[in-house]
Design an enzyme around this catalytic site. Sequence first.
Site, short mmCIF file in Angstrom:
data_model
loop_
_atom_site.label_atom_id
_atom_site.label_comp_id
_atom_site.label_asym_id
_atom_site.label_seq_id
_atom_site.Cartn_x
_atom_site.Cartn_y
_atom_site.Cartn_z
N CYS A 111 -12.39 -1.75 -1.21
CA CYS A 111 -11.82 -2.91 -1.43
C CYS A 111 -12.31 -4.20 -0.65
O CYS A 111 -12.70 -3.79 0.45
CB CYS A 111 -10.11 -2.66 -1.24
SG CYS A 111 -9.34 -1.57 -2.12
N ARG B 99 -7.87 -10.15 -3.95
CA ARG B 99 -8.76 -9.03 -3.56
C ARG B 99 -9.34 -8.11 -4.71
O ARG B 99 -8.84 -8.65 -5.82
CB ARG B 99 -7.70 -8.12 -2.87
CG ARG B 99 -6.54 -7.38 -3.65
CD ARG B 99 -6.67 -6.13 -4.19
NE ARG B 99 -6.86 -4.99 -3.41
CZ ARG B 99 -6.22 -4.45 -2.53
NH1 ARG B 99 -4.81 -4.70 -2.82
NH2 ARG B 99 -6.51 -3.39 -1.60
N ASN C 231 -7.79 0.49 2.10
CA ASN C 231 -8.05 2.02 2.60
C ASN C 231 -8.69 2.04 3.97
O ASN C 231 -9.77 1.13 4.29
CB ASN C 231 -9.20 2.44 1.61
CG ASN C 231 -8.34 3.50 0.91
OD1 ASN C 231 -7.19 3.61 0.89
ND2 ASN C 231 -9.10 4.57 0.17
C1 LIG Z 1 -6.60 3.10 -3.07
C2 LIG Z 1 -6.33 1.62 -2.76
C3 LIG Z 1 -7.34 1.23 -1.73
C4 LIG Z 1 -8.58 0.96 -2.41
C5 LIG Z 1 -9.81 1.37 -1.54
O1 LIG Z 1 -10.04 0.68 -0.49
N1 LIG Z 1 -10.60 2.34 -2.08
C6 LIG Z 1 -11.85 2.59 -1.39
C7 LIG Z 1 -11.84 4.10 -0.99
S1 LIG Z 1 -12.97 3.98 0.63
O2 LIG Z 1 -12.32 3.30 1.62
O3 LIG Z 1 -14.14 3.47 0.10
O4 LIG Z 1 -12.91 5.56 0.92
C8 LIG Z 1 -5.14 1.67 -2.21
C9 LIG Z 1 -4.54 0.11 -1.76
C10 LIG Z 1 -3.08 0.20 -1.93
C11 LIG Z 1 -2.65 1.80 -2.12
C12 LIG Z 1 -1.12 2.01 -2.58
C13 LIG Z 1 -0.21 1.13 -1.76
C14 LIG Z 1 1.13 1.55 -2.40
C15 LIG Z 1 1.54 3.29 -2.48
C16 LIG Z 1 1.61 3.75 -1.02
C17 LIG Z 1 1.94 5.38 -1.15
O5 LIG Z 1 2.07 6.01 -0.01
C18 LIG Z 1 0.76 5.99 -2.06
C19 LIG Z 1 0.68 5.50 -3.35
C20 LIG Z 1 0.43 3.76 -3.44
C21 LIG Z 1 0.47 3.25 -4.77
C22 LIG Z 1 -1.14 3.38 -2.68
C23 LIG Z 1 -2.28 4.26 -3.67
C24 LIG Z 1 -3.39 3.73 -3.19
O6 LIG Z 1 -3.78 4.10 -1.91
C25 LIG Z 1 -3.72 1.84 -2.94
C26 LIG Z 1 -3.92 1.44 -4.55
#
Ligand SMILES: C[C@H](CCC(=O)NCCS(=O)(=O)O)[C@H]1CC[C@H]2[C@@H]3CC[C@@H]4C[C@H](O)CC[C@]4(C)[C@H]3C[C@H](O)[C@]12C
Length: 329
Positions: free
Chosen positions: A2, A16, A79
């Site tokens: 992200c 973002r 993340n």
């Molecule tokens: C995945 C996303 C970040 C994207 C990212 O950075 N991807 C790179 C991976 S990597 O870094 O390259 O390995 C993150 C950002 C915000 C998050 C939500 C926050 C609310 C809620 C919290 C709950 O507890 C669990 C479910 C929940 C819906 C979450 C799901 C998911 O986790 C979301 C979408």
Amino acid sequence: MCTAATFHTKDHYFGRNLDLEFSYHEQVTVLPRNRTVPMRVMEDMKQHYAMIGMAFVVDGFPLYYDATNEHGLSMAGLNFPGNAYYAPVCDGKDNVASFEVILWLLGQCRTVAEAREKIENMNICDIVFSPELPASPLHWMLADREECVVLEQTKSGLRVHENPVGVMTNNPTFDYHMTHLADYMNVSGDPGVNRMMPQTELNQYSRGMGGFGIPGDLSSASRFVKVAFTKMNSVSGSGESESISQFFKILGSVEQQRGCCRLGKDENGNEQCEYTIYSSCCNMDKGIYYYTTYENSQITGVNMHHTDLDGTELTVFDLVKGQQIRMEN
Ligand SMILES: C[C@H](CCC(=O)NCCS(=O)(=O)O)[C@H]1CC[C@H]2[C@@H]3CC[C@@H]4C[C@H](O)CC[C@]4(C)[C@H]3C[C@H](O)[C@]12C
């Protein structure tokens, strides 16, 4: 992965990219002032500031990924795997679960300064939303019109880092990204300068050579540098249309095209790829949330002030996901 960024012209913008290989059912969601937000340890928030952002709504509870409140305070979760540490509930602290952090701070603070005071006694605790939705390892970028900070809770505690660049990506910790940025302090949007052998003429055979060396891969550290370079060199008119166009271009400099970041095969043998599910740009002054999705390059906008901010019900807008093509004949 992200990427988050702030951007200022006449108004102030925060947004973002959300990069992932799958999508929950996220929606643009307005939380009005009088909707009770149930808290796991702290007292329920019966009244709070209104906010707009992208959320996955589960049983009426908005799980915000990023949001802006009615005073312009904005926050995004990114993340932070392997580094984020959520501690056991601790007596005497304000125990806030990771999925409550955005609601807790944006619900009660108007500025980063106010948020800093709240954060002083905060403990991001290890309570999960549900067995199906375990805690995501996150760090957060938080900004108002003047200031930007990064919030990280690791094994060594909860820290607020001053973020003068106003961009954030993923791992590792924020201080690493700032150290790494120094490697690129010589890059420029101007033509290149022959410092190595000024006595020998080197032909500048292309435009853009002052930026030579800027990384273009999709790793978190590289995206931090690329988006910082793009933002710092950005030139934009001050109107709303020009500003949001430029903002989406800044985020576009680190967007993920499907196929370039492969994660292996799923159980059906399909290649899993991380891609930019949506890009957002919120006008922090006006409370307007704009977004595009992977397949919809048209900008869609939602104005929080056109909903009932004194109400008790969430207002949700399904994402417009299909490509909007204007045929000319
Ligand atoms: C995945 C996303 C970040 C994207 C990212 O950075 N991807 C790179 C991976 S990597 O870094 O390259 O390995 C993150 C950002 C915000 C998050 C939500 C926050 C609310 C809620 C919290 C709950 O507890 C669990 C479910 C929940 C819906 C979450 C799901 C998911 O986790 C979301 C979408």
